[in-house]
Design an enzyme around this catalytic site. Structure first.
Site, PDB file in Angstrom:
ATOM      1  N   CYS A  91      -4.199   0.621  -2.421  1.00  0.00           N
ATOM      2  CA  CYS A  91      -4.036  -0.612  -1.642  1.00  0.00           C
ATOM      3  C   CYS A  91      -3.011  -1.548  -2.286  1.00  0.00           C
ATOM      4  O   CYS A  91      -2.799  -1.529  -3.499  1.00  0.00           O
ATOM      5  CB  CYS A  91      -5.362  -1.354  -1.539  1.00  0.00           C
ATOM      6  SG  CYS A  91      -6.619  -0.539  -0.559  1.00  0.00           S
ATOM      7  N   GLU A 149       0.361   5.256   0.641  1.00  0.00           N
ATOM      8  CA  GLU A 149      -0.591   6.254   1.128  1.00  0.00           C
ATOM      9  C   GLU A 149      -0.265   7.648   0.612  1.00  0.00           C
ATOM     10  O   GLU A 149       0.780   7.880   0.001  1.00  0.00           O
ATOM     11  CB  GLU A 149      -0.609   6.213   2.670  1.00  0.00           C
ATOM     12  CG  GLU A 149      -1.066   4.857   3.173  1.00  0.00           C
ATOM     13  CD  GLU A 149      -1.317   4.788   4.665  1.00  0.00           C
ATOM     14  OE1 GLU A 149      -0.810   5.651   5.405  1.00  0.00           O
ATOM     15  OE2 GLU A 149      -2.028   3.850   5.084  1.00  0.00           O
ATOM     16  N   ASN A 178       0.837  -1.199   0.000  1.00  0.00           N
ATOM     17  CA  ASN A 178       0.000   0.000   0.000  1.00  0.00           C
ATOM     18  C   ASN A 178       0.873   1.251   0.000  1.00  0.00           C
ATOM     19  O   ASN A 178       1.946   1.297   0.617  1.00  0.00           O
ATOM     20  CB  ASN A 178      -1.005  -0.001   1.148  1.00  0.00           C
ATOM     21  CG  ASN A 178      -0.435  -0.258   2.518  1.00  0.00           C
ATOM     22  OD1 ASN A 178       0.565  -0.933   2.669  1.00  0.00           O
ATOM     23  ND2 ASN A 178      -1.086   0.277   3.529  1.00  0.00           N
ATOM     24  N   CYS A 220     -10.764  -3.436  -3.667  1.00  0.00           N
ATOM     25  CA  CYS A 220      -9.812  -4.469  -4.111  1.00  0.00           C
ATOM     26  C   CYS A 220     -10.535  -5.750  -4.527  1.00  0.00           C
ATOM     27  O   CYS A 220     -10.120  -6.416  -5.482  1.00  0.00           O
ATOM     28  CB  CYS A 220      -8.789  -4.754  -3.017  1.00  0.00           C
ATOM     29  SG  CYS A 220      -7.604  -3.402  -2.837  1.00  0.00           S
ATOM     30  N   TYR A 255      -5.926  11.632   1.542  1.00  0.00           N
ATOM     31  CA  TYR A 255      -6.168  10.227   1.908  1.00  0.00           C
ATOM     32  C   TYR A 255      -6.790   9.368   0.801  1.00  0.00           C
ATOM     33  O   TYR A 255      -6.369   8.227   0.593  1.00  0.00           O
ATOM     34  CB  TYR A 255      -7.028  10.138   3.165  1.00  0.00           C
ATOM     35  CG  TYR A 255      -6.396  10.667   4.430  1.00  0.00           C
ATOM     36  CD1 TYR A 255      -5.066  11.093   4.478  1.00  0.00           C
ATOM     37  CD2 TYR A 255      -7.138  10.742   5.594  1.00  0.00           C
ATOM     38  CE1 TYR A 255      -4.511  11.589   5.642  1.00  0.00           C
ATOM     39  CE2 TYR A 255      -6.585  11.227   6.774  1.00  0.00           C
ATOM     40  CZ  TYR A 255      -5.269  11.659   6.786  1.00  0.00           C
ATOM     41  OH  TYR A 255      -4.727  12.131   7.951  1.00  0.00           O
ATOM     42  N   GLU A 302      -3.127  -4.744  -2.869  1.00  0.00           N
ATOM     43  CA  GLU A 302      -3.651  -5.702  -3.847  1.00  0.00           C
ATOM     44  C   GLU A 302      -3.753  -5.066  -5.235  1.00  0.00           C
ATOM     45  O   GLU A 302      -3.424  -5.684  -6.248  1.00  0.00           O
ATOM     46  CB  GLU A 302      -5.044  -6.184  -3.421  1.00  0.00           C
ATOM     47  CG  GLU A 302      -5.082  -6.886  -2.081  1.00  0.00           C
ATOM     48  CD  GLU A 302      -5.410  -5.954  -0.918  1.00  0.00           C
ATOM     49  OE1 GLU A 302      -4.862  -4.821  -0.887  1.00  0.00           O
ATOM     50  OE2 GLU A 302      -6.196  -6.354  -0.052  1.00  0.00           O
ATOM     51  N   ALA A 359      -1.122  12.083   1.454  1.00  0.00           N
ATOM     52  CA  ALA A 359      -1.650  13.107   2.350  1.00  0.00           C
ATOM     53  C   ALA A 359      -3.095  13.445   2.004  1.00  0.00           C
ATOM     54  O   ALA A 359      -3.882  13.808   2.882  1.00  0.00           O
ATOM     55  CB  ALA A 359      -0.778  14.352   2.286  1.00  0.00           C
TER      56      ALA A 359
HETATM   57  N1  THU Z   1      -5.277  -1.350   2.662  1.00  0.00           N
HETATM   58  C1  THU Z   1      -4.766  -2.179   1.712  1.00  0.00           C
HETATM   59  O1  THU Z   1      -3.628  -1.997   1.248  1.00  0.00           O
HETATM   60  N2  THU Z   1      -5.535  -3.206   1.264  1.00  0.00           N
HETATM   61  C2  THU Z   1      -6.795  -3.460   1.708  1.00  0.00           C
HETATM   62  O2  THU Z   1      -7.473  -4.314   1.135  1.00  0.00           O
HETATM   63  C3  THU Z   1      -7.329  -2.746   2.865  1.00  0.00           C
HETATM   64  C4  THU Z   1      -6.607  -1.499   3.226  1.00  0.00           C
HETATM   65  C5  THU Z   1      -4.471  -0.231   3.134  1.00  0.00           C
HETATM   66  C6  THU Z   1      -4.957   1.124   2.705  1.00  0.00           C
HETATM   67  C7  THU Z   1      -4.365   2.005   3.777  1.00  0.00           C
HETATM   68  O3  THU Z   1      -3.053   2.364   3.381  1.00  0.00           O
HETATM   69  C8  THU Z   1      -4.289   1.125   4.999  1.00  0.00           C
HETATM   70  O4  THU Z   1      -4.431  -0.195   4.542  1.00  0.00           O
HETATM   71  C9  THU Z   1      -5.348   1.423   6.035  1.00  0.00           C
HETATM   72  O5  THU Z   1      -6.614   1.436   5.466  1.00  0.00           O
END
Ligand code: THU
Length: 129
Positions: free
Chosen positions: A53, A44, A42, A87, A48, A55, A46
């Site tokens: 993600c 991220e 994942n 995802c 949001y 996947e 700023a």
């Molecule tokens: N996240 C994923 O990478 N995959 C998911 O299926 C669920 C959530 C990440 C997104 C974010 O960076 C962090 O987990 C918290 O939500």
């Protein structure tokens, strides 16, 4: 490539997660029919909602590398968190027949499928009808 090995690949990808906001690191490893593995973590932002993600990073990177046929994906988090709805939809698009291994940081995992995670999902067949 055994399921446990694919999980280990996802755990390795997880160490590269960029998570300054949530601190929740996720790794993914997608397995192609040819036995190749493509990794994602994942990333991220700023702003949001711009976060991507693990996947979807793995699956879209695989497509960008010319790989289109997937048999499995492993997803690793600290506590066995399950893939988000977006995802699941992308998995349905790119790998509807995939097995999904959902792992925690110890390497313990449970096994499910894309179709079980997204029952009655919307797919390309609906656009043709
Ligand atoms: N996240 C994923 O990478 N995959 C998911 O299926 C669920 C959530 C990440 C997104 C974010 O960076 C962090 O987990 C918290 O939500």
């Amino acid at each position: 490539m055994t399921p446990a090995e694919l999980v280990q690949q996802a755990l390795a990808a997880r160490t590269r997660a960029y998570t300054p906001y949530s601190g929740y690191q996720v790794g993914a490893a997608v397995l192609t029919e040819a036995g190749e593995v493509v990794l994602g973590c994942n990333v991220e932002n700023a702003a949001y909602p711009a976060t991507i993600c693990a996947e979807r990073v793995a699956l879209t990177a695989a497509v960008a590398q010319g790989k289109r046929h997937f048999t499995a994906i492993a997803v690793a988090t600290r506590n066995g968190g399950s893939p988000c709805g977006t995802c699941r939809q992308v998995m349905m698009e790119l790998g509807p027949d995939m097995t999904v291994y959902i792992a925690d940081e110890s390497g313990a995992y449970r096994t499910t499928t894309v179709r079980a995670l997204l029952p009655d999902g919307f797919d390309h067949d609906k656009l043709a009808g």
